[in-house]
Design a protein around this motif. Structure first.
Motif, mmCIF file in Angstrom:
data_model
loop_
_atom_site.group_PDB
_atom_site.id
_atom_site.type_symbol
_atom_site.label_atom_id
_atom_site.label_comp_id
_atom_site.label_asym_id
_atom_site.label_seq_id
_atom_site.Cartn_x
_atom_site.Cartn_y
_atom_site.Cartn_z
ATOM 1 N N VAL A 281 0.839 -1.202 0.000
ATOM 2 C CA VAL A 281 0.000 0.000 0.000
ATOM 3 C C VAL A 281 0.876 1.255 0.000
ATOM 4 N N TRP A 282 1.880 1.258 0.885
ATOM 5 C CA TRP A 282 2.726 2.458 0.990
ATOM 6 C C TRP A 282 3.478 2.721 -0.313
ATOM 7 N N ALA A 283 3.920 1.618 -0.987
ATOM 8 C CA ALA A 283 4.618 1.794 -2.272
ATOM 9 C C ALA A 283 3.670 2.435 -3.286
ATOM 10 N N GLU A 284 2.409 1.994 -3.239
ATOM 11 C CA GLU A 284 1.414 2.540 -4.175
ATOM 12 C C GLU A 284 1.164 4.027 -3.875
ATOM 13 N N LEU A 285 1.129 4.370 -2.594
ATOM 14 C CA LEU A 285 0.916 5.776 -2.231
ATOM 15 C C LEU A 285 2.020 6.654 -2.806
ATOM 16 N N ARG A 286 3.227 6.120 -2.794
ATOM 17 C CA ARG A 286 4.365 6.934 -3.245
ATOM 18 C C ARG A 286 4.326 7.160 -4.745
ATOM 19 N N ASP A 287 3.456 6.413 -5.446
ATOM 20 C CA ASP A 287 3.289 6.603 -6.886
ATOM 21 C C ASP A 287 2.275 7.693 -7.218
ATOM 22 N N ILE A 288 1.547 8.184 -6.207
ATOM 23 C CA ILE A 288 0.574 9.248 -6.482
ATOM 24 C C ILE A 288 1.333 10.576 -6.553
ATOM 25 N N SER A 290 2.271 14.537 -6.745
ATOM 26 C CA SER A 290 1.804 15.758 -6.094
ATOM 27 C C SER A 290 0.771 16.446 -6.985
ATOM 28 N N GLY A 291 -0.296 16.930 -6.373
ATOM 29 C CA GLY A 291 -1.353 17.588 -7.145
ATOM 30 C C GLY A 291 -2.436 16.620 -7.589
ATOM 31 N N GLU A 292 -2.211 15.323 -7.341
ATOM 32 C CA GLU A 292 -3.227 14.322 -7.710
ATOM 33 C C GLU A 292 -3.757 13.640 -6.461
ATOM 34 N N THR A 293 -4.925 13.024 -6.597
ATOM 35 C CA THR A 293 -5.474 12.217 -5.505
ATOM 36 C C THR A 293 -5.916 10.880 -6.084
ATOM 37 N N ARG A 294 -6.106 9.915 -5.205
ATOM 38 C CA ARG A 294 -6.604 8.613 -5.629
ATOM 39 C C ARG A 294 -7.554 8.084 -4.554
ATOM 40 N N SER A 295 -8.470 7.199 -4.961
ATOM 41 C CA SER A 295 -9.421 6.654 -3.989
ATOM 42 C C SER A 295 -8.850 5.387 -3.354
ATOM 43 N N TYR A 296 -9.428 5.013 -2.195
ATOM 44 C CA TYR A 296 -9.018 3.764 -1.537
ATOM 45 C C TYR A 296 -9.254 2.575 -2.471
ATOM 46 N N ASP A 297 -10.369 2.606 -3.204
ATOM 47 C CA ASP A 297 -10.664 1.523 -4.150
ATOM 48 C C ASP A 297 -9.555 1.395 -5.195
ATOM 49 N N ALA A 298 -9.133 2.527 -5.726
ATOM 50 C CA ALA A 298 -8.114 2.500 -6.769
ATOM 51 C C ALA A 298 -6.819 1.880 -6.247
ATOM 52 N N ILE A 299 -6.460 2.217 -5.008
ATOM 53 C CA ILE A 299 -5.243 1.645 -4.407
ATOM 54 C C ILE A 299 -5.428 0.130 -4.257
ATOM 55 N N ALA A 300 -6.598 -0.278 -3.765
ATOM 56 C CA ALA A 300 -6.861 -1.708 -3.554
ATOM 57 C C ALA A 300 -6.741 -2.468 -4.879
ATOM 58 N N ARG A 301 -7.300 -1.897 -5.939
ATOM 59 C CA ARG A 301 -7.209 -2.550 -7.254
ATOM 60 C C ARG A 301 -5.760 -2.593 -7.725
ATOM 61 N N VAL A 321 5.269 7.873 7.998
ATOM 62 C CA VAL A 321 6.075 8.936 7.402
ATOM 63 C C VAL A 321 5.150 9.840 6.588
ATOM 64 N N ALA A 322 4.544 10.789 7.265
ATOM 65 C CA ALA A 322 3.577 11.688 6.612
ATOM 66 C C ALA A 322 4.263 12.472 5.500
ATOM 67 N N ILE A 323 3.493 12.942 4.564
ATOM 68 C CA ILE A 323 3.912 13.797 3.446
ATOM 69 C C ILE A 323 4.813 13.047 2.471
ATOM 70 N N LEU A 324 5.921 12.426 2.964
ATOM 71 C CA LEU A 324 6.824 11.711 2.058
ATOM 72 C C LEU A 324 6.160 10.446 1.521
ATOM 73 N N VAL A 325 5.411 9.761 2.382
ATOM 74 C CA VAL A 325 4.498 8.709 1.914
ATOM 75 C C VAL A 325 3.127 9.381 1.956
ATOM 76 N N PRO A 326 2.669 9.857 0.797
ATOM 77 C CA PRO A 326 1.577 10.842 0.810
ATOM 78 C C PRO A 326 0.194 10.232 1.028
ATOM 79 N N CYS A 327 -0.040 9.749 2.237
ATOM 80 C CA CYS A 327 -1.344 9.166 2.554
ATOM 81 C C CYS A 327 -2.446 10.216 2.498
ATOM 82 N N HIS A 328 -2.067 11.506 2.540
ATOM 83 C CA HIS A 328 -3.083 12.567 2.454
ATOM 84 C C HIS A 328 -3.667 12.665 1.046
ATOM 85 N N ARG A 329 -3.017 12.003 0.061
ATOM 86 C CA ARG A 329 -3.530 12.079 -1.317
ATOM 87 C C ARG A 329 -4.581 11.013 -1.601
ATOM 88 N N VAL A 330 -4.938 10.215 -0.586
ATOM 89 C CA VAL A 330 -6.001 9.219 -0.757
ATOM 90 C C VAL A 330 -7.296 9.786 -0.197
#
Ligand code: ZN
Length: 363
Positions: A281-288, A290-301, A321-330
């Motif tokens: 999950v965290w690796a996927e977050l790091r692929d989002i 800056s300036g974009e968001t993604r849904s929880y469903d999209a990450i799960a898929r 690790v907030a911001i650097l692993v951008p969980c705020h973009r979900v």
């Protein structure tokens, strides 16, 4: 640079002008709905406090006294925000006064008995009225002192520095006490995580690193911070200790550029111990980006676990690790912000900052 005016109010509270009007007329209807903390004095009050009214720009609003304590404020001696409205328990007063006289001291059950107060009664009162034990309350006071409450760009910085614990050395000392760190303890095998405080426009953050990279970055008033520190320590079989590290200095510099709208990515190694699922999950977050968001469903898929949406949400929340692993973009599938450990207002502020920040052209 973000302004604190537009972001300093969590979404769960009434509008700021409504709250301020309630303060001006000491409206008892708002007692318990919100608490006001005064940045110039470091004190948290009820809306009905008889003390002189602070200026609107010096107020930080909280939904609970507990949140204010974790943000480093101390309870007002006049309106006594810790006590349920209208029923000040006389028997508890010496205990609270003892905490406030020396918030760093640990008051044990034996101390309470010596003062003629039954520890179980104190525990019950705190749990019933604040949902935390007396020991957790003491920890919150110490943690608040340790983390401070300075905000860059605030004109109260000078006043805040008078607080004593705002200095880095004071922070380290208090942090050591809060987290019960035993230096040189034999069970620790890995190099310790060195922990420091980094000031940002959204409030102080606590950052930790060892030679392998950044292992911790959290907004300081985050309730779960204490648990996160312990989890990192346990996973890496090491301890967290106040200190400085080259990675932390680089992190501070890169965060300053990020908050200035001059940086969209970070080039720092991360230490992310976790389960395979969390790491996916965290690796996927790091692929989002800056300036974009993604849904929880999209990450799960994306990680091949389309039905594990809730588990994705939990792994997102377990990010240390907030911001650097951008969980705020979900965000939720409906576009709602949903939760954020550092508070929804911070999530919104980060997304707004990133939406304004110009991304470098793709090469
Ligand atoms: Zn007060």
């Amino acid at each position: 640079m973000t302004t604190t005016e537009s972001i300093s109010r969590p979404a769960t509270l009434p509008p700021a002008d409504e709250m301020y009007a309630a303060i001006l007329r000491r409206d008892p209807d708002y007692d318990g709905v919100f608490f006001l903390a005064v940045t110039t004095t470091g004190i948290v009050c009820r809306p009905t406090c008889p003390a002189r009214k602070p200026k609107a720009e010096n107020i930080e609003y909280f939904a609970s006294v507990r949140d204010a304590l974790f943000a480093g404020y101390r309870p007002c001696r006049r309106c006594r925000p810790l006590e349920p409205a209208g029923t000040p328990p006389e028997w508890l007063r010496p205990v609270l006064e003892r905490v406030e006289a020396d918030p760093e001291a640990r008051i044990t059950d034996a101390d309470l008995r010596r003062d003629g107060v039954e520890p179980a009664r104190v525990r019950r009162w705190f749990v019933a009225n604040h949902g935390i034990t007396f020991h957790a309350y003491q920890r919150a006071r110490r943690l608040g002192l340790a983390l401070g409450r300075v905000r860059l760009g605030d004109d109260v910085t000078a006043a805040a520095y008078a607080h004593g614990f705002e200095s880095l050395s004071g922070f380290r000392e208090a942090f050591r006490r809060v987290f019960d760190i035993a230096p040189g303890s034999a069970k620790h095998v890995a190099a310790p995580i060195l922990v420091t405080r980094i000031l940002t426009p959204l409030g102080p953050m606590v950052a930790g690193a060892n030679d392998d990279g950044i292992a911790l970055l959290e907004f300081a008033e985050r309730r779960r911070l204490e648990r996160q520190v312990r989890t990192v320590s346990k996973r890496l079989e090491t301890t967290c200790t106040p200190g400085d590290h080259e990675w932390l200095r680089r992190l501070e510099a890169q965060l300053a550029e990020y908050f200035d709208g001059k940086r969209t990515t970070f080039d720092l190694p991360l230490v992310l111990p976790g389960t395979d699922f969390q790491r996916d999950v965290w690796a996927e977050l790091r692929d989002i980006a800056s300036g974009e968001t993604r849904s929880y469903d999209a990450i799960a898929r994306a990680i091949g676990r389309p039905k594990a949406v809730r588990a994705v949400g939990r792994a997102n929340g377990d990010n240390r690790v907030a911001i650097l692993v951008p969980c705020h973009r979900v965000i939720g599938a409906d576009g709602k912000l949903t939760g954020y450990g550092g508070g929804l207002w911070r999530k919104q502020a980060l997304l707004e900052l990133e939406a304004r920040t110009e991304r470098p052209a793709r090469t």
